[in-house]
Write an enzyme that holds these catalytic residues in place. Structure first.
Site, mmCIF file in Angstrom:
data_model
loop_
_atom_site.group_PDB
_atom_site.id
_atom_site.type_symbol
_atom_site.label_atom_id
_atom_site.label_comp_id
_atom_site.label_asym_id
_atom_site.label_seq_id
_atom_site.Cartn_x
_atom_site.Cartn_y
_atom_site.Cartn_z
ATOM 1 N N GLY A 62 0.836 -1.196 0.000
ATOM 2 C CA GLY A 62 0.000 0.000 0.000
ATOM 3 C C GLY A 62 0.870 1.245 0.000
ATOM 4 N N CYS A 89 5.395 -6.130 1.205
ATOM 5 C CA CYS A 89 5.764 -4.712 1.099
ATOM 6 C C CYS A 89 5.276 -3.936 2.337
ATOM 7 C CB CYS A 89 5.225 -4.147 -0.213
ATOM 8 S SG CYS A 89 6.038 -2.634 -0.661
ATOM 9 N N TYR A 90 4.232 -3.110 2.195
ATOM 10 C CA TYR A 90 3.728 -2.401 3.384
ATOM 11 C C TYR A 90 3.350 -3.403 4.474
ATOM 12 C CZ TYR A 90 0.873 0.574 6.365
ATOM 13 O OH TYR A 90 0.355 1.232 7.446
ATOM 14 N N HIS A 179 7.213 -7.800 -4.452
ATOM 15 C CA HIS A 179 5.852 -8.226 -4.822
ATOM 16 C C HIS A 179 5.876 -9.573 -5.558
ATOM 17 C CE1 HIS A 179 3.615 -4.586 -3.726
ATOM 18 N NE2 HIS A 179 4.762 -3.979 -3.954
ATOM 19 N N GLU A 181 3.333 -11.221 -6.407
ATOM 20 C CA GLU A 181 2.102 -11.370 -7.212
ATOM 21 C C GLU A 181 2.256 -10.832 -8.630
ATOM 22 O OE1 GLU A 181 2.704 -9.354 -4.760
ATOM 23 O OE2 GLU A 181 1.482 -7.553 -4.717
ATOM 24 N N ASP A 237 -19.416 -10.610 -19.782
ATOM 25 C CA ASP A 237 -20.062 -10.556 -18.466
ATOM 26 C C ASP A 237 -21.590 -10.570 -18.562
ATOM 27 O OD1 ASP A 237 -17.453 -10.255 -17.819
ATOM 28 O OD2 ASP A 237 -17.584 -8.114 -17.380
ATOM 29 N N LYS A 379 -12.564 -12.145 -13.908
ATOM 30 C CA LYS A 379 -12.892 -12.296 -15.335
ATOM 31 C C LYS A 379 -12.591 -13.713 -15.853
ATOM 32 C CE LYS A 379 -13.955 -9.826 -19.092
ATOM 33 N NZ LYS A 379 -14.954 -8.757 -19.140
#
Ligand code: XMP
Length: 523
Positions: A62, A89-90, A179, A181, A237, A379
């Protein structure tokens, strides 16, 4: 709102969001492991009474800094529940702070971008992550730990920051500065996998197939004999929503398709025919091109275009919906990322549902109850669900398309003539991608019409025509994107085809910018 009650008792990982741009990617990675997870903010965390089904907690990154007086905090009690915790991280800095470590703004160098991580000590978290004790990682931070908290061990460092990864193995608390991710961290998914599988030891049983049955069953139970309307655009969608609701309540679903005249060549007709004749949906078709073109006449400002289109769409939809008697619900294709984005990360109560790009504001005005059967899904998961519902590949594999359509791909004033020119150029580009088996390798591709006229020569004649811009990007979620690397021959062929086949264009350019700094769309 569609009920999430069934999820209360599900074993899951929770991700506490501190506002990082990439928090959603953590959830994607966890779900890729077939483990259910939810992103929550600090407010929602406080409301959790029973932690029994929470098998792991991830603290996201963040923009805040623990070096200031005010920053989003987390109670030490969270760490006393015997649930494994991973701080990213944060999240790492927060762990260090809670346990008495020292953090400061890095004076020497801010680390943004790629860095080389060096293994300092073996850890389950970093199992199979290093090659020869080194790994490429993605950093994005300014603060660094300079004193490690008591009972924590340093497991990896970079040249710039010593405590880049730390652990308290007994308490199963882990923290990493980089990170895992993002795809820039090579093998980053291994870290998420190690945490989820080997540290949290949660069962991998999140299957979308089970969700389909459950969603249809819940829809039936909730809607009963009432009537539902749905704005069907032909995108993935809204198509999946329509098929799901149709499976649940059949003819009591009324779909409305509004032809804005701003879609790709023949696209509206194709979608209509598919839903009407293949899926036998109950559809009302509204031809509204003329009014859309009229309202957009002489408008050049991108935001104005979006507003005009959004508002007009609502008005038309509302008028049509009124003609159906006794409608109680509006079904909408809100996805999980829309829900996450709509609330503030640090937990203030100002959260509102983000006005949906295409049908924003509908529910409030129309006093209809909302049905959002996709609001727990990403998605990719919606595509899997669509496939299992038998949704046609032409829709399942369709590239994303913006709500305001071609209006934001014609820079400057929109005219009917320009729309036709663009539809033809775009059709040639997309058709070439399909024929050359490139379409599925690309996340999104389109042609745009620039308001620039330049001189050209065709045969013996001087021309003065528009410029067509081609854009094709690879991306995972539209948040970042990179240009697709075509070979020159392909681009030349497409360019020739467009110039020879579409009168009104005499120059074709290829957009090579990435996002950031550019965006995917031009307006
Ligand atoms: P940008 O241009 O922001 O686009 O990089 C990211 C993704 O979002 C799509 N997009 C929209 N989709 N309504 C939509 O439904 C909109 O107003 C809109 N604007 C951008 C864009 O096509 C890309 O996939």
């Amino acid at each position: 709102m569609y009920s999430n009650d069934h999820l209360k008792n599900k074993n899951k990982i929770i991700i506490i969001d501190f506002g990082s741009q990439v928090t959603k990617l953590i959830a994607r990675r966890v779900r890729d492991l077939r483990v259910y997870c939810e992103i929550i903010n600090l407010n929602e965390l406080q409301k959790i009474e029973n932690f029994k089904n929470i098998k792991g907690i991830i603290l996201s990154g963040g923009p805040s800094t623990v070096t200031q007086k005010i920053y989003p905090k987390i109670s030490k009690k969270i760490f006393e529940k015997n649930i494994p915790v991973l701080g990213i991280c944060y999240g790492l800095q927060l762990i260090a702070k809670v346990f008495g470590g020292k953090i400061k703004k890095s004076q020497k160098k801010r680390e943004f971008g790629e860095a080389i991580l060096l293994e300092k000590s073996k850890s389950i978290l970093l199992k199979n992550f290093f090659t020869n004790k080194k790994a490429k990682v993605w950093m994005s931070h300014q603060d660094a730990i300079y004193k490690i908290p008591k009972n924590f061990k340093n497991i990896a460092s970079t040249d710039n920051s010593k405590y880049t990864a730390i652990q308290n193995k007994n308490k199963r608390i882990y923290g990493i500065q980089f990170h895992p991710e993002v795809t820039h961290t090579e093998k980053g998914f291994k870290i998420i996998k190690n945490f989820v599988s080997d540290i949290c030891k949660i069962k991998k049983n999140w299957v979308i197939g089970i969700e389909k049955k459950r969603i249809i069953h819940d829809l039936k139970k909730k809607i009963k004999k009432d009537k539902v309307i749905c704005a069907l655009s032909g995108g993935v969608d809204s198509s999946v929503v329509a098929l799901l609701v149709n499976k649940a309540i059949k003819k009591n679903l009324r779909c409305i398709m509004v032809d804005t005249g701003l879609l790709r060549k023949n696209e509206f007709k194709k979608s209509y025919n598919l839903f009407k004749y293949k899926y036998k949906l109950n559809i009302k078709l509204i031809n509204s091109q003329t009014i859309f073109y009229k309202k957009l006449k002489n408008v050049t400002d991108p935001e104005k275009k979006r507003k005009i289109i959004g508002n007009l769409f609502i008005k038309i939809f509302e008028n049509e919906a009124k003609k159906f008697k006794n409608v109680k619900y509006l079904a909408q294709g809100t996805l999980y990322p829309d829900i996450i984005e709509s609330r503030s990360a640090t937990g203030s109560n100002t959260s509102k549902i983000k006005s949906h790009h295409n049908v924003g504001g509908l529910p409030k005005k129309m006093k209809l109850k909302l049905i959002e059967p996709l609001n727990e899904l990403f998605k990719d998961e919606v595509r899997i669900l669509g496939k299992s519902l038998g949704l046609d590949n032409s829709i399942l594999k369709k590239h994303p398309f913006p709500g305001p359509g071609l209006a934001i791909r014609i820079i400057g004033k929109i005219t009917e003539k320009k729309i036709k020119i663009l539809q033809n150029a775009d059709d040639i580009f997309i058709d070439s991608l399909i024929k050359n088996k490139l379409y599925d390798k690309i996340w999104q591709a389109y042609a745009a019409l620039l308001p620039v006229k330049t001189v050209g020569v065709m045969g013996d004649t001087r021309t003065f025509e528009y410029t067509c811009l081609l854009r094709a990007v690879t991306s995972e979620d539209g948040m970042t994107a990179a240009k697709y690397n075509f070979n020159n021959e392909f681009l030349s062929k497409v360019s020739n085809k467009i110039i020879n086949g579409v009168s009104g264009i005499n120059r074709v350019v290829y957009d090579i910018t990435s996002k950031p700094p550019s965006t995917i769309e031009l307006e």
